[in-house]
Design an enzyme around this catalytic site. Structure first.
Site, PDB file in Angstrom:
ATOM      1  N   TYR A 144       0.721  -1.208  -0.165  1.00 38.50           N
ATOM      2  CA  TYR A 144      -0.032   0.207   0.006  1.00 38.50           C
ATOM      3  C   TYR A 144       0.802   1.293  -0.084  1.00 38.50           C
ATOM      4  O   TYR A 144       0.608   2.293  -0.633  1.00 38.50           O
ATOM      5  CB  TYR A 144      -1.081   0.019   1.117  1.00 38.50           C
ATOM      6  CG  TYR A 144      -1.955  -1.173   1.181  1.00 38.50           C
ATOM      7  CD1 TYR A 144      -3.194  -0.845   0.308  1.00 38.50           C
ATOM      8  CD2 TYR A 144      -1.763  -2.490   1.539  1.00 38.50           C
ATOM      9  CE1 TYR A 144      -4.059  -2.025  -0.055  1.00 38.50           C
ATOM     10  CE2 TYR A 144      -2.910  -3.355   1.309  1.00 38.50           C
ATOM     11  CZ  TYR A 144      -3.786  -3.197   0.364  1.00 38.50           C
ATOM     12  OH  TYR A 144      -4.933  -4.132   0.272  1.00 38.50           O
ATOM     13  N   THR A 190      -0.386 -10.165  -3.547  1.00 43.89           N
ATOM     14  CA  THR A 190      -1.557 -10.606  -3.318  1.00 43.89           C
ATOM     15  C   THR A 190      -2.483  -9.568  -2.732  1.00 43.89           C
ATOM     16  O   THR A 190      -3.614  -9.826  -2.597  1.00 43.89           O
ATOM     17  CB  THR A 190      -1.306 -11.741  -1.865  1.00 43.89           C
ATOM     18  OG1 THR A 190      -0.264 -11.047  -1.348  1.00 43.89           O
ATOM     19  CG2 THR A 190      -0.900 -13.051  -2.434  1.00 43.89           C
ATOM     20  N   GLU A 191      -2.029  -8.543  -3.003  1.00 46.33           N
ATOM     21  CA  GLU A 191      -3.094  -7.285  -2.488  1.00 46.33           C
ATOM     22  C   GLU A 191      -2.301  -5.932  -2.879  1.00 46.33           C
ATOM     23  O   GLU A 191      -1.274  -5.726  -2.751  1.00 46.33           O
ATOM     24  CB  GLU A 191      -3.404  -6.990  -0.915  1.00 46.33           C
ATOM     25  CG  GLU A 191      -4.217  -8.055  -0.299  1.00 46.33           C
ATOM     26  CD  GLU A 191      -4.663  -7.735   1.087  1.00 46.33           C
ATOM     27  OE1 GLU A 191      -4.454  -6.523   1.661  1.00 46.33           O
ATOM     28  OE2 GLU A 191      -4.880  -8.459   1.990  1.00 46.33           O
ATOM     29  N   ASN A 192      -3.213  -5.110  -3.350  1.00 49.99           N
ATOM     30  CA  ASN A 192      -3.071  -3.747  -3.897  1.00 49.99           C
ATOM     31  C   ASN A 192      -4.383  -2.988  -4.262  1.00 49.99           C
ATOM     32  O   ASN A 192      -4.921  -3.904  -5.019  1.00 49.99           O
ATOM     33  CB  ASN A 192      -1.949  -3.673  -4.990  1.00 49.99           C
ATOM     34  CG  ASN A 192      -1.379  -2.218  -5.432  1.00 49.99           C
ATOM     35  OD1 ASN A 192      -1.799  -1.887  -6.505  1.00 49.99           O
ATOM     36  ND2 ASN A 192      -0.929  -1.256  -4.418  1.00 49.99           N
TER      37      ASN A 192
END
Ligand code: IFM
EC number: 3.2.1.21
Length: 463
Positions: A299, A364-366
């Site tokens: 992030y 795996t997340e953004n």
């Protein structure tokens, strides 16, 4: 826009159990630390909780159909420990497991690869009452739970992630107290990190053995939230603060796994305030068992200073020198007040590839929260989120050109959901959730991602 990502690049969307499922008291599920934390006055904005969330537990087939429309090949979800093993001990709860059994079948029949995370923060409350992550036994309980899930789903799920963001569990949950279970004790936070990593290592051992015994392929991963600690200035005070921040928030998680040792400078920092990591013989060997993939959640990076707000250098009540993150100041911010910094993302990925070579990476997340305004049909023209994803994908492509082995990208999140202590106001979804009607409406960012994926998969020259 041509991203120059390979045709076999993995594309996905991600969620987690407590953030979307709801149905917190159904089919034998017992409370997790988040159910308890949400009941603490002032812990979550507007006193909100995940009791209903996106009602995904009852709308799962409709949600899988929606995922399919995005053209992604992978769906990253998490399993709620208190559904599988109510109370955190004992035999599997068949009704709880049955939900994930149906989900996996639904995904596979839609041609979507399940990417399963075992722990995205929902520790059974009974295990917290018994000491939680600062307590060594929790690591063994986690490994046992992992085996139960694998026994139920391992015949169809190849991609297994042990933990999501151990930093959030340990630091936000046990040091800062802003996440469940809301405790504030530095030494407990340090012990939690070690026991989370130990639980990871034990689970990896058991899942690897179970897959081998059944002669099945398995891809084992952990997901860390990572960002560089960038010194706020050239001042030695800031440089040293960034070193401390990097040791405590980055290398503490990565070194034991990939170098089989905690960083010596971290150990010295902890020693200086009378805190030690509760390592026992053999732990680091377990923690550093080889993995197939490293999940990276990104992030932002942290601009770090060793000066207090009044410009002095000092220590906190525990004797730790000031180590503060401050705004870069020249970057746009999202609605959650996080600065947008895709260039640092590329640098981070290159750094991981350099400092921890040989492990393939998947993002795996953004994603980003913006103050979405739906039109009369519920459509959100989220140009800012679209730009955010585009810029971060471009950073992935750039990092690959610079040698980082990044093999996939999952947008956070499939749909607006329960954003932990921020409640429902901070929306990260590429699909809008109307919490009154539970209507889902793809935003512009979802349509953009769908088209981008389709373009990336086309043979070169057909753009
Ligand atoms: O919503 C969270 C997710 O559960 C874990 N990673 C960060 C996201 C945004 O805060």
């Amino acid at each position: 826009m041509s991203l120059e990502l390979p045709r076999d690049f993995r594309w996905g969307v991600a969620t987690s159990a407590y953030q979307i499922e709801g149905a917190v008291a159904e089919d034998g599920r017992t409370p997790s630390i988040w159910d308890t934390f949400c009941r603490v006055p002032g812990a979550v904005e507007n006193g909100e909780d995940g009791d209903v969330a996106c009602d995904h537990y009852h709308r799962m087939p409709e949600d899988v159909a929606l995922i399919k429309t995005l053209g992604v090949d992978t769906y990253r979800f998490s399993v709620a420990w208190p559904r599988i093993q109510p109370g955190g001990r004992g035999p599997v709860n068949p009704a709880g497991l049955a939900f994930y059994d149906r989900l996996v079948d639904e995904l596979l029949s839609a041609g979507i690869t399940p990417w399963l995370t075992l722990y995205h923060w929902d520790l059974p409350q009974e295990l917290e009452d018994a000491g939680g992550w600062p307590h060594r036994d929790t690591a063994y309980r986690f490994a046992e739970y992992a085996e139960l899930v694998y026994a139920g789903l391992g015949d169809r799920v190849e991609h297994w992630t042990t933990l999501n963001e151990a930093w959030c569990s340990a630091w936000l949950g046990y040091v800062e107290g802003v996440h469940a279970p809301g405790r504030r004790d530095f030494a407990d936070g340090v012990a939690s990190v070690h026991h989370l990593l130990l639980g990871h290592g034990l689970a990896v051992q058991r899942l690897r053995a179970a897959a081998a015994a059944a002669d099945r392929p398995i891809d084992l991963a952990i997901t860390h939230i990572l960002g560089n600690a960038v010194p706020a200035s050239d001042s030695p005070v800031d440089v040293e603060a960034a070193r401390r921040g990097d040791a405590l928030h980055f290398r503490m998680y990565m070194d034991p796994m990939f170098k089989a040792a905690y960083p010596p400078d971290l150990i010295a920092d902890l020693d200086a305030v009378g805190v030690s990591i509760p390592v026992q013989d053999g732990d680091l060997e377990i923690i550093s068992a080889p993995l197939d993939t490293l999940g990276v959640n990104y992030y932002r990076s942290m601009k770090t200073t060793g000066f207090a707000e009044d410009g002095t250098t000092t220590t906190d009540e525990a004797g730790r020198p000031v180590t503060r993150t401050v705004d870069f100041g020249d970057r746009p911010k999202t609605y959650i007040d996080w600065e947008v910094m895709p260039d640092d993302f590329a640098d981070l990925l290159v750094r991981i590839g350099t400092d921890y070579p040989g492990i393939p990476l998947v993002i795996t997340e953004n994603g980003a929260a913006y103050d979405d305004v739906p039109d009369a049909d519920g459509f959100v023209d989220d140009q800012e989120r679209t730009n955010y994803i585009a810029e971060h994908l471009a950073a992935v492509a750039q990092a690959r050109r610079r040698g980082a082995d990044v093999r996939g990208y999952f947008a956070w999140s499939l749909m607006d959901n329960f954003e932990w202590a921020y409640g429902y106001d901070k929306r990260f979804g590429i699909i809008r959730t109307d919490y009154q009607t539970q209507t889902r409406t793809p935003k512009r960012s979802a349509l953009w991602l769908r088209d981008t994926i389709a373009r990336a998969r086309r043979p070169r020259g057909e753009d």
